[in-house]
Design an enzyme around this catalytic site. Structure first.
Site, PDB file in Angstrom:
ATOM      1  N   LYS A 175     -11.391  10.951  10.316  1.00 22.74           N
ATOM      2  CA  LYS A 175     -11.167   9.967   9.249  1.00 22.74           C
ATOM      3  C   LYS A 175      -9.659   9.817   9.125  1.00 22.74           C
ATOM      4  CE  LYS A 175     -10.353   8.908   5.174  1.00 22.74           C
ATOM      5  NZ  LYS A 175      -9.265   7.941   4.912  1.00 22.74           N
ATOM      6  N   GLU A 250      -3.240  21.568   5.747  1.00 20.69           N
ATOM      7  CA  GLU A 250      -1.786  21.436   5.934  1.00 20.69           C
ATOM      8  C   GLU A 250      -1.310  20.502   4.843  1.00 20.69           C
ATOM      9  OE1 GLU A 250      -0.056  23.136   7.950  1.00 20.69           O
ATOM     10  OE2 GLU A 250      -1.344  23.663   9.648  1.00 20.69           O
ATOM     11  N   CYS A 284       6.281  16.223   5.938  1.00 18.93           N
ATOM     12  CA  CYS A 284       5.931  17.360   5.075  1.00 18.93           C
ATOM     13  C   CYS A 284       7.021  18.413   5.117  1.00 18.93           C
ATOM     14  CB  CYS A 284       4.603  17.932   5.526  1.00 18.93           C
ATOM     15  SG  CYS A 284       4.529  18.208   7.284  1.00 18.93           S
ATOM     16  N   GLU A 385       7.132  17.065  -4.644  1.00 18.11           N
ATOM     17  CA  GLU A 385       7.370  16.431  -3.349  1.00 18.11           C
ATOM     18  C   GLU A 385       7.526  14.919  -3.533  1.00 18.11           C
ATOM     19  OE1 GLU A 385       4.085  16.250  -0.544  1.00 18.11           O
ATOM     20  OE2 GLU A 385       5.462  16.939   1.007  1.00 18.11           O
TER      21      GLU A 385
HETATM   22  P1  NAD Z   1      -3.475  11.968   0.999  1.00 17.76           P
HETATM   23  O1  NAD Z   1      -3.901  13.339   0.611  1.00 17.76           O
HETATM   24  O2  NAD Z   1      -3.454  10.912  -0.017  1.00 17.76           O
HETATM   25  O3  NAD Z   1      -4.449  11.410   2.140  1.00 17.76           O
HETATM   26  C1  NAD Z   1      -4.677  12.132   3.331  1.00 17.76           C
HETATM   27  C2  NAD Z   1      -6.053  11.773   3.854  1.00 17.76           C
HETATM   28  O4  NAD Z   1      -7.048  12.257   2.969  1.00 17.76           O
HETATM   29  C3  NAD Z   1      -6.293  10.268   3.986  1.00 17.76           C
HETATM   30  O5  NAD Z   1      -7.024  10.035   5.168  1.00 17.76           O
HETATM   31  C4  NAD Z   1      -7.125   9.962   2.757  1.00 17.76           C
HETATM   32  O6  NAD Z   1      -7.934   8.833   2.881  1.00 17.76           O
HETATM   33  C5  NAD Z   1      -7.963  11.219   2.642  1.00 17.76           C
HETATM   34  N1  NAD Z   1      -8.498  11.488   1.304  1.00 17.76           N
HETATM   35  C6  NAD Z   1      -7.999  11.085   0.102  1.00 17.76           C
HETATM   36  N2  NAD Z   1      -8.787  11.553  -0.900  1.00 17.76           N
HETATM   37  C7  NAD Z   1      -9.782  12.255  -0.328  1.00 17.76           C
HETATM   38  C8  NAD Z   1     -10.900  12.993  -0.837  1.00 17.76           C
HETATM   39  N3  NAD Z   1     -11.142  13.095  -2.132  1.00 17.76           N
HETATM   40  N4  NAD Z   1     -11.705  13.611   0.047  1.00 17.76           N
HETATM   41  C9  NAD Z   1     -11.468  13.546   1.362  1.00 17.76           C
HETATM   42  N5  NAD Z   1     -10.447  12.859   1.904  1.00 17.76           N
HETATM   43  C10 NAD Z   1      -9.609  12.224   1.068  1.00 17.76           C
HETATM   44  O7  NAD Z   1      -2.078  12.162   1.722  1.00 17.76           O
HETATM   45  P2  NAD Z   1      -1.138  11.032   2.323  1.00 17.76           P
HETATM   46  O8  NAD Z   1      -0.505  10.331   1.178  1.00 17.76           O
HETATM   47  O9  NAD Z   1      -1.865  10.235   3.346  1.00 17.76           O
HETATM   48  O10 NAD Z   1      -0.059  11.908   3.114  1.00 17.76           O
HETATM   49  C11 NAD Z   1       1.081  12.414   2.530  1.00 17.76           C
HETATM   50  C12 NAD Z   1       0.898  13.887   2.222  1.00 17.76           C
HETATM   51  O11 NAD Z   1       0.585  14.613   3.398  1.00 17.76           O
HETATM   52  C13 NAD Z   1       2.165  14.515   1.696  1.00 17.76           C
HETATM   53  O12 NAD Z   1       1.886  15.304   0.556  1.00 17.76           O
HETATM   54  C14 NAD Z   1       2.631  15.411   2.834  1.00 17.76           C
HETATM   55  O13 NAD Z   1       3.399  16.485   2.478  1.00 17.76           O
HETATM   56  C15 NAD Z   1       1.362  15.802   3.474  1.00 17.76           C
HETATM   57  N6  NAD Z   1       1.586  16.183   4.880  1.00 17.76           N
HETATM   58  C16 NAD Z   1       1.465  17.502   5.233  1.00 17.76           C
HETATM   59  C17 NAD Z   1       1.705  17.901   6.538  1.00 17.76           C
HETATM   60  C18 NAD Z   1       1.572  19.325   6.966  1.00 17.76           C
HETATM   61  O14 NAD Z   1       1.397  19.556   8.137  1.00 17.76           O
HETATM   62  N7  NAD Z   1       1.630  20.290   6.075  1.00 17.76           N
HETATM   63  C19 NAD Z   1       2.050  16.952   7.485  1.00 17.76           C
HETATM   64  C20 NAD Z   1       2.160  15.626   7.106  1.00 17.76           C
HETATM   65  C21 NAD Z   1       1.906  15.259   5.790  1.00 17.76           C
END
Ligand code: NAD
Length: 492
Positions: A175, A250, A284, A385
């Site tokens: 997804k 992550e 991140c 963040e």
């Molecule tokens: P997000 O959590 O909003 O979305 C990530 C994914 O989760 C998307 O595909 C989204 O549709 C899905 N999602 C949202 N709500 C959900 C739910 N209730 N159940 C299941 N899936 C759901 O994050 P984002 O805004 O896309 O990405 C940015 C974030 O990602 C930042 O906080 C960043 O730090 C983090 N990030 C972490 C790493 C790492 O390796 N630690 C790497 C890159 C980004």
């Protein structure tokens, strides 16, 4: 407008809802393609297909070596299609072509590395303390893995999960983020060309609440591996606990980048700028808290400001561009909101702080590289963040104080230390609570080196030799070679 379909059972398919949504180009701010809007029924079909592929059929029959060979073939196909994949990612995500081109060339290494590990998964013979038994372990794949990725680095973060999952023998339903689904859909078509059996890799696109949460709650999914915001990670962890799914998370970061007065300041200033302004701060591991020793504080601030001021903003497709747009409109608004928060908290604006405008920025979502000084670590701008090009500079006096500030945050993903004192380098790398510490460098990652978070930055590790274990479970097999079965009411 181009249309992107779900990819289930080796074929593109229409969403059961009949609904589509637009995906935007962050440089123009305009939609450029339509994405299938998935729902519970699409997830159910994809998971059942993945479960069937896992339990019966060609994938199950393959030897581990043959599975590894398929992963190497996909690596070759990604390499052959690197330029096209990079272009799609730039259009959909706004990542710099210069970075994406290099990333797309590096991506195959994940598939090659885990392809190489596929036939090195071995159980053990256990030297038992009981006579008449032979005991050995098997390392078996978990089953269907649900892979949920964010928008900031779709292809790279997918590789970190998909390559070890497939090497372990699992099947997958992916997804991708609703903001950046196109590159994942282009990638999975290559799996068929590589010769993967149908149903091993599937994609359902759509929103978190309509697709992601359905994947997390589907009873046939045995593991969820997620990269994204910590708030989403918390919800996923709770939902997955209901039926004891394995979980890999992550999450975010608020990484300290610590410059001591004995550091090579040329390198440190470069490292500070790269830590926060590369990828427009949308990583991140962004080094969003710059901790600077009081003795060099003013000089470092001046040099970081001067260097950041020269960053060329513009069309991410142009190789000379250094800072591209923010990937999504909501994120653009969030970053601007945090700039106001910092101002309101009394942080001093040393650079930027506004929407970047000008012909080079098109009609895209650009924010100027922004630097705040006089930040106290208790401020929201130092604790939360931002995920954008906003740097908080914090002054410190002693090594002890630097460690305390570095650790006084709920995250623990990355950290930088700039020093010419080898003893200090070791002390700091031991004392900072973080999954990665870089000394005299920043923002280096490899398929060979474990990556993941301490504290609220996540659970589990990706990359490196151990990551394949995140997709395996151990079975212990006992063979009676002649022990009497004896009293049925007594433990043997
Ligand atoms: P997000 O959590 O909003 O979305 C990530 C994914 O989760 C998307 O595909 C989204 O549709 C899905 N999602 C949202 N709500 C959900 C739910 N209730 N159940 C299941 N899936 C759901 O994050 P984002 O805004 O896309 O990405 C940015 C974030 O990602 C930042 O906080 C960043 O730090 C983090 N990030 C972490 C790493 C790492 O390796 N630690 C790497 C890159 C980004």
């Amino acid at each position: 407008m181009e249309r992107y379909y779900h990819y289930i059972d080796g074929a593109r398919c229409e969403p059961k809802s009949g609904a589509w949504f637009a995906t935007d180009n962050p440089f123009t701010g305009e939609p450029w393609a339509e994405i299938a809007r998935g729902n519970e029924a699409d997830v159910d079909r994809a998971v059942k297909v993945a479960h069937q592929a896992f339990s019966t059929g060609a994938w199950r029959e393959l030897s581990a070596s043959a599975r590894g060979a398929l992963l190497c073939r996909i690596a070759d196909l990604i390499a052959a299609n690197a330029a096209r994949l990079a272009e799609i990612e730039v259009r959909d995500n706004g990542k710099l072509y210069a970075e994406m081109h290099a990333q797309a060339q590096y991506l195959p290494q994940w598939y090659r590395y885990y392809g190489g590990l596929a036939d090195k998964i071995q159980g053990r013979v256990i030297p038992l303390d009981k006579k008449g038994y032979f005991n050995f372990t098997r390392r078996e794949p978990l089953g269907v893995v649900g892979i949920i990725t964010p928008w900031n680095s779709p292809l790279m973060l997918l590789a970190w999960k998909l390559a070890p999952a497939l090497a372990a023998g699992c099947t997958a339903v992916i997804k991708p983020s609703e903001f950046t689904s196109a590159s994942t859909l282009e990638l999975v078509e290559l799996f068929e060309q590589a010769g993967f059996p149908k149903g091993v890799v599937n994609v359902v696109t759509g929103f978190g609440k309509e697709v992601g949460s359905e994947l997390v709650s589907h009873p046939l999914v045995r593991k969820i591996t997620f990269t994204g915001a910590d708030s989403t990670g918390r919800q996923i962890n709770q939902a997955a606990a209901r039926d004891f799914k394995h979980v890999g998370l992550e999450l975010g970061g608020k990484s300290p980048n610590v410059i001591f007065d004995d550091a090579n300041l040329d390198d440190a200033v470069n490292g500070a700028v790269s830590g926060i302004f590369a990828a427009t701060g949308q990583t991140c591991i962004a080094g969003s808290r710059l901790l600077v020793h009081a003795k060099v504080h003013d000089e470092v601030v001046e040099r970081v400001v001067n260097l950041a001021r020269t960053a060329r903003m513009g069309n991410p497709m142009h190789v000379e561009t250094q800072v591209g747009p923010i990937t999504t409109r909501p994120q653009f608004e969030k970053v601007l909101g945090y700039i106001e928060v910092a101002r309101g908290e009394g942080a001093e604006l040393a650079l930027g702080g506004k929407v970047a405008e000008g012909p080079e920025c098109g009609s895209g979502w650009f924010v100027e590289p922004t630097i705040f000084t006089g930040v106290d670590n208790s401020m929201r701008i130092a604790q939360e963040e931002v995920f954008g090009p906003v740097l908080s500079v914090i002054r410190f006096e002693t090594e002890e104080e630097a460690v305390a500030i570095a650790n006084d945050v709920r995250f623990g993903l990355g950290a930088g230390v700039w020093t010419s004192d080898i003893g200090r380098a070791f002390r700091m790398s031991e004392r900072i609570e973080s999954g990665t510490v870089w000394v005299n460098t920043y923002r280096a990652v490899s398929y060979l080196s474990p990556f993941g978070g301490y504290k609220d930055s996540g659970l589990g590790r990706e990359n490196g030799i151990d990551a394949i274990n995140e997709y395996l479970q151990t079975k212990s097999v006992w063979i009676n070679t002649g022990a009497p079965n004896g009293n049925p009411f007594v433990l043997k």
